[in-house]
Design an enzyme around this catalytic site. Sequence first.
Site, PDB file in Angstrom:
ATOM      1  N   GLY A1386       2.410 -19.256 -11.495  1.00 27.60           N
ATOM      2  CA  GLY A1386       1.636 -20.352 -12.040  1.00 27.60           C
ATOM      3  C   GLY A1386       0.749 -21.073 -11.252  1.00 27.60           C
ATOM      4  N   ASP A1453      -3.632 -19.014   0.249  1.00 26.48           N
ATOM      5  CA  ASP A1453      -3.551 -20.394   0.489  1.00 26.48           C
ATOM      6  C   ASP A1453      -2.454 -20.753  -0.706  1.00 26.48           C
ATOM      7  OD1 ASP A1453      -5.474 -20.229   1.841  1.00 26.48           O
ATOM      8  OD2 ASP A1453      -6.871 -21.748   0.576  1.00 26.48           O
ATOM      9  N   LEU A1532      -1.752  -5.232 -19.000  1.00 31.08           N
ATOM     10  CA  LEU A1532      -1.411  -3.895 -19.069  1.00 31.08           C
ATOM     11  C   LEU A1532       0.028  -3.783 -19.174  1.00 31.08           C
ATOM     12  CD1 LEU A1532      -3.718  -1.934 -16.907  1.00 31.08           C
ATOM     13  CD2 LEU A1532      -3.885  -2.517 -19.347  1.00 31.08           C
ATOM     14  N   TYR A1739     -16.129 -20.658  -0.443  1.00 31.22           N
ATOM     15  CA  TYR A1739     -15.381 -21.354  -1.256  1.00 31.22           C
ATOM     16  C   TYR A1739     -16.120 -22.561  -1.684  1.00 31.22           C
ATOM     17  CZ  TYR A1739     -10.555 -20.582  -2.206  1.00 31.22           C
ATOM     18  OH  TYR A1739      -9.183 -20.016  -2.834  1.00 31.22           O
TER      19      TYR A1739
END
Length: 1821
Positions: A1386, A1453, A1532, A1739
Amino acid sequence: MCPPPGSGASPGVSTPANNGGGGGGTNNNNNNNNNNNSVGVRGGGGGAPPGGPRLWPPSAFAQMYAHTSVWLARTFAQTHKLAGIVRVIKTKMQDDAKTYVSVAALALLLAYFRLVTIISWALQATFLLAVFVPLLASKLLAPVAAHRTTLLENADALARADETRRRHKATCDATPQASSCKTEQRTLRLDALRRFLPMPSAESSGQLSYFLTGATGFVGTCVLREILLHTDAAVTVLVRPKRGVSAAERLTALLNDAALADVPQQRRGDVKPLAGDATQPDFGLDEHDARALQSEMFTHVLHCAADVSFAMDLAEAARANITSSLQVQEYARHWRATMVYTSTAFVHGGACGSERAPLPCELFELSGGADPEQIYHSMLGSGALAAKVMRRLGFPNSYAFSKCVAEHLLLRDHATDVRIVRPAIVGPSWATPWPSWAGSKPSTLVAGGVLYLARRSSAWSLGPTNIPVIPVDVVARAVVACSLDSREHAPRVFTAAWPSGCAPEDKNAKQLQKQTLWCDWARAVIQLGTLRNLVPFGRMHALLLHALGTEMVSRVRWTHGGFATLHRVLNRAPTELALRVLRRIRPKQAEQLAGALKLLDLPLLFHPFTARNFVFESSLSHRKLDGFDGEEYLAACCIAAIDSFLADPPRNLGLARADVRDWRSHELTPAQDSLCTVWRSMRTTLNAFAWSISQPLGNAAHRALGFALTLLFASLGMKLTVDVASFAEMARHLRRRCDGDASLSARPPVVVLAPTHRSVLDFLVVSYITFAIPELGLAMPHIAAAEEFGTLPVLGWLARAAGAFFVKRQGGGRADDGLAAHVSSLKARYRATRAADPPLTLEVFVEGTRSRDRRFGVPKKGFLRMLQDTGGEHVVVPLSISYERTPEQARFVGSGSGSAGIHLSTLLSALAAHMGLSHVAIRMLALARGKRSTTSTSTSMPTTSTRVGRVHVTAGCPVPLRVSDNAADVATAVVHEQMKLVHATSYHTSATAMCLGMPPSEVHLALRACGVPFLEESGENDTIARWNPTPPRAGAELEAVSLHCLHFVAPLLLSKQAVESFAREGSCVGNNAVGEAAARRWHAWLTAGVTPSDESIITAVSEMDESMKNARDRLRDRLIARMASADAAAADAVKHLASLGVPHPSAEHVLRHVPKSNAHGPMAFAAATAAAAAVSAEGDCKTHARSPPKYGSGNAGGGAVRPVFSRSATGVNGNASPVFSHRTEAEAFGAWGFLDSRFVLRSTSEHANGAVVLLGDRYELCGRAMPGLVDFFERQLDVAGLADRKPLPEADATAPPIVPPSDLKESDIEALRLTLGDDRAVSTDSACRCRHGTGHSQEDVMALRGSRPMPRVPDAVVWPSSEKHAESLCTLAVEHGWCLIPFGGGTNVTHALWCPPKDVDNRPMVCVDMRHMCTVHWVNKDDGLARVDAGIVGRHLMEKLRAHGMTLGHEPDSLEFSTLGGWVATRASGMKRTRYGNIEDIVRSVRMITPRGILWQHHDYHGVDKTAQTAFGRTSSGLELAQLALGSEGCLGLITSVVIKVRPLPECEECDAVVFPDWGTGLRFCRALARCAIRPVSTRLVDNEQFRLGAVLRGDATRSLTGWMKHVLSRGMLAARGIDTSRAVAATLLFEGSRAEVAAQRASARAAASGLGGLFAGEATGRAGYNLTFAIAYLRDFALSHHVLGESFETFVPWSLMKECVARVRRRIAAVHAKRGLPGTPLVSARVTQLYDDGGCVYFYIATCIAGVGEPSAAFAELEHEAREEVLASGGSLSHHHGVGKLRADFAVRSSSGVLCDAVKKLKEAVDPENVFGVRNGIYT
């Protein structure tokens, strides 16, 4: 390592072997000696230790000196060695040019070394003079300066003692009648004395008659007074004719003395003189007079005559003290009278007694068989026996010995009633005849004070031993009381001394014993003498002599013989030598010096009484003397000594009466009103130092601050003046307050000094004037200072040692937690002192925070309430400090209420510049505070070109603060009083005139008409006139200066004409309601709600002429026009922002959209504040607040209920942390990370915005206070008040957002449970569904917090635990027509978990949480492979592999929460990609469940033997299944297990960091490193924003001395490399592998950095930077709670386009931000995290303030979308490793061809024809 015993190493010294620690020792490593030779003082948590601040230990100086000497010795050795080489070359020199050149070069080098040597010795001498000697003097003078019982620091005790003595003496001199002399205080003391020693009931008056000897002496006079006042007896006084004056004349003079002024005239006639001498036979009377005397019948004989001389020989002592006593006893025997003999308490030989065994009230035994009579005869004869006994018994002098012998001989006569009174050292009186009366000539303690002043250069031993002193009136009353005691067994010996008691009633005596110390007495005498100009060489000279001759000597416990030797060497020898010389060259001076020789041995004679503590068995132990105060009594003794000194000053002082001034005078001459007179005489730093250290008030810290502030104020061009008359009036008010309140008679109220708050210098100014002008009568206050001063490396430490405590202004009505406790402790210590002590003095700013625009702030009542809560009475003294120019003026006015102000480093820079430090030193001082040094005078504090000018301090009428008072009313009264005290000068007049467009003369008239008091201007001849500042040119600064006194004009705004003007200017002509509202608002703004009375305005109007009225009205109209213009501009800005979607802007936000012509100045900010408040009743902070959602709809379907670990009840801003019995693995709801880890904002006493702390203990950052984090956000976002805003609500798992009920039927849920075999494996809980339907994008977090609509969430969540369960789920989904959404950890930020809307797919959605499938099936170490279930979380996978001695090396991370299957589904990348590769390099094969069955390849099938526990590294057999699964994003099938590549754990792991000057240089380093074949495992380059954020996250390194020194050193190293911290970037490097590999990686990094100006920061910095990755992820949720929304995204950019891409993204976001009208400015930051041959992963971090924004999530999404557009346009990729999801789906279609998209979709149809996995991410959207 601790130093060995006796090594002398101080625990506070930092040595090379123990940097900053607690030990001694040396470092034998020569290479490190020059780097670590530092000394320091260990910091204290609660201020200075008892007895004053801790000074630098002498051992620290010894070490510094030793290291310096070693270095110089080496330099000399090198020099001499070089010289030897030159001599050798000369002897072998040949005539060739090369040899001559070599010799010349060596000669030049030799000259250089000799020059260096000379400079080094000069520097060492300068060090000794500038540092060692002053600090040594400070060490010597510390007892004089810092001892808390020094009486001149307690000036109130001196004042009371002196005032009482003078009042009573003056009354007695003026009115000889006794009845007129008894004032109230004296009557109280007399009553207390009578109760203390009541007179026994006497016989009838006709039967009493006294024979008294020694009546003209000190004790005898007081005894005679007691007899005449308390009995009716006749008195015959034995008086010796002296110096041609008869006995009758001497008695007449005595009876007419002021001491007997209250004796009635009738009683004086009852006194008869008898001319005689007690040492002569029959008193020297002739035969007729002797018979007449014998015929008298006296009832009482009081023998008080004695020769109190310690230098008498034995024969003289026997005649004076024994012979006379025996003769008086003979007459008493003849008269059958009661005899009272006045002896001394020091008759016990060398004994001094102890608490357990005090000196008894009985005869001292003359041991050794010596008979007292034989001793007496020996004393009168040869003296051999007496001298032997005296030495053996340890008698200090012949006086005490003779008194002891006399006692024995007197008590042998049993026929005579002999009673002995043994007084201790007899001191001045306490009550009668008046306080501090000391007789007609100095004696005992008073004489000692006189002689101590006269012999200041002598060595004295006056240590911390008690003075056994007793007031003379107590002794006299004891003598008379003993004579009248008619009890049968009355005690024969009465010891009149204070007990060292054990009984409760002895508290006064115990207090006296503790307070009256010889060292205190010496300090008080010398300081009082210096104040009264009795020391012709000044205070500094006197104190140095005192320190050298008394303080140093007294530190040694001398024996009497040892001190005698010292006395002969230091006292007698120099004087005798001088006498011999003077007899030859100056005979007159020799005679004068010879006369003083008899006093030369006084220190030696005093030594036996000052070297020990005497403890007596007191006859007063059962009595209590009410009202006695030991400290005040000692003050009286000092005053008596000084008065006696002035009455007959020694001739060798050469003082004239005109030279002596009264120290008590508070009346300063006009020339003395200005403290600049002090600076005029301080042309050098040494003069300022001498003045500061010789001031009478304060401890060592106060003196150091006084010295520093003297230089600082002079460097600022400050002319400090004090209204002395106002302080005198304030003192009178206080006195009347104390005298008029009976409840305050025992304890004066606490005095609270309340100055105005306009500058950082305010509390320093008030403390400075109390230190510099002791005549003001103010004690040194305990200062409640702002927390920022505690961070000053020097001044902050000194302020804390001087008694300051630092207050945290927390806002919101919340009190500083430690403040009440600290004040309570101060009050407790104050209550423990005597009532005669001066009142506790505090200093606090009632206005609270410092005013930024010269206006008065709203009165704060929190501190006053705290004072009330802590109990006691208080008096608040208003003080007004009127500045012409404040040092921080230019900084403050630019932002209205911003937090930016004068930085503390500029204070240090100004001080350094004045002291002559170099530019490098000034730059280092600036770097020490983490700021760039600047030469700009517009933004830095004025040093030489700009001046502060006049600073005037005025005191107002004190305001009482009782416990029952309303604190708000008291605060208002204080501010009202301060308003009336504000003074103006022409500087303010000129600024107001320029601001309002009026002539200065007219403004001056108008302000005078409004009642503004003006200071007199400096004349042309005034040398201080050159310090006058010039008015500012900037509009905002001009407006702020004009507001200095415009509160006097504020009442005019409420007039009818003003209301009409406001209505007219606001385009509302005739609408007086609008005008009145504006008038009242601006009136309240000018006066902070404190309105001067209308009467003062009426009075001012009645006294003005027509020109003043016109000027006043014109000033009012101009002011109203300016205010109305500001209102109109703010209203237009609010309308403009509303059109941009910002309906509730903050004041700062409104001000940014005001036209530049009206956007500057305090009035513009005030108008913006009012406009912002008008558009939202709840304010900008409450825009996003929501009502708590109702809970109850989510768990209708049942399911597993998970434990809830609630967060702190105090919320985001609270100080409490979550309480867990152990470290929890539970994850937070609606926020990143673990439940027990999060950032919170804690209030501190040192930082206005508090300190941010990461809770928990799992990260290195946890528990570290980060006080600058909120400040960092405010500076970067250009907003203010983030910490003060109401926090946004957090997500709460117990009250999740309301979601629709599950679409699954009860039968469906039951089917799921049967399939999975566990009821807990299925849940329809609302919180669970919400969490599984969202990731961690900003939209997800905002939805869970309730700040935006919640997307569609799954209808159920299931947890399969095996591959079989997964297959069954797919089958069940096909049968029931469900959609399955795979769930890993999540952690996605791409909306990948969002369910398709119902209008797109209305099937029930079931989320499949794979985390129960977490088994490691096998590990093949030989092949370096392992099969692992895809649901395993990263941190658990690393732990299990580590148990096998292996590692995956893949560390994204999100490692702690993401899963292996999620890494595969999103094509993830880790920080160690360089060594271990990305996930596609790690995965060897996968197993995937689809609706059509299991997808597998090669060895991935069941039922094989052990040989199948492996995989192929590479094949060429068509399309690879692993490549199909990588990046599939759940569309998939379910990835159930993966074969991954693993490696052995590395041998070692090291870190480092490199700092580069700028971003471009950092990119060049990364590009060079990417070309290297061997390179670090991880390289992360951060830009300057993240570089400074990292420094903030490291916490406040300057809190300790060691940390501050390291901070300064690091800043200095950066400056030496030319690296500016405002542009610097840093690269964090991780090296991993074998030791050889790590060394090679380090070599590559250094090679890449060579020539780029980088500075390697070391292992600790690199490790901290690398580990920061995991903890910093929590920062976004903290920022969001405080109205800062942030997000990050990544991309791959080629090296050739990277720099330009970053720059373009920054510009694009800034433009969209401005166009959107969002608050402040955006924070855009970038870092490079992975290096490739052809480019790198970049980033981007975006953050912006969302306060007042209507739809913050949508507005931010627009910023993010525009940023991605710019990335693609600049050559960057859509994503590097986050995936596409739904967030980037539109871009995915644009970045791939249509044919490719169709092919991928056809592939999905083949494996999932029913679209069971219809999550629709990426290209499948």
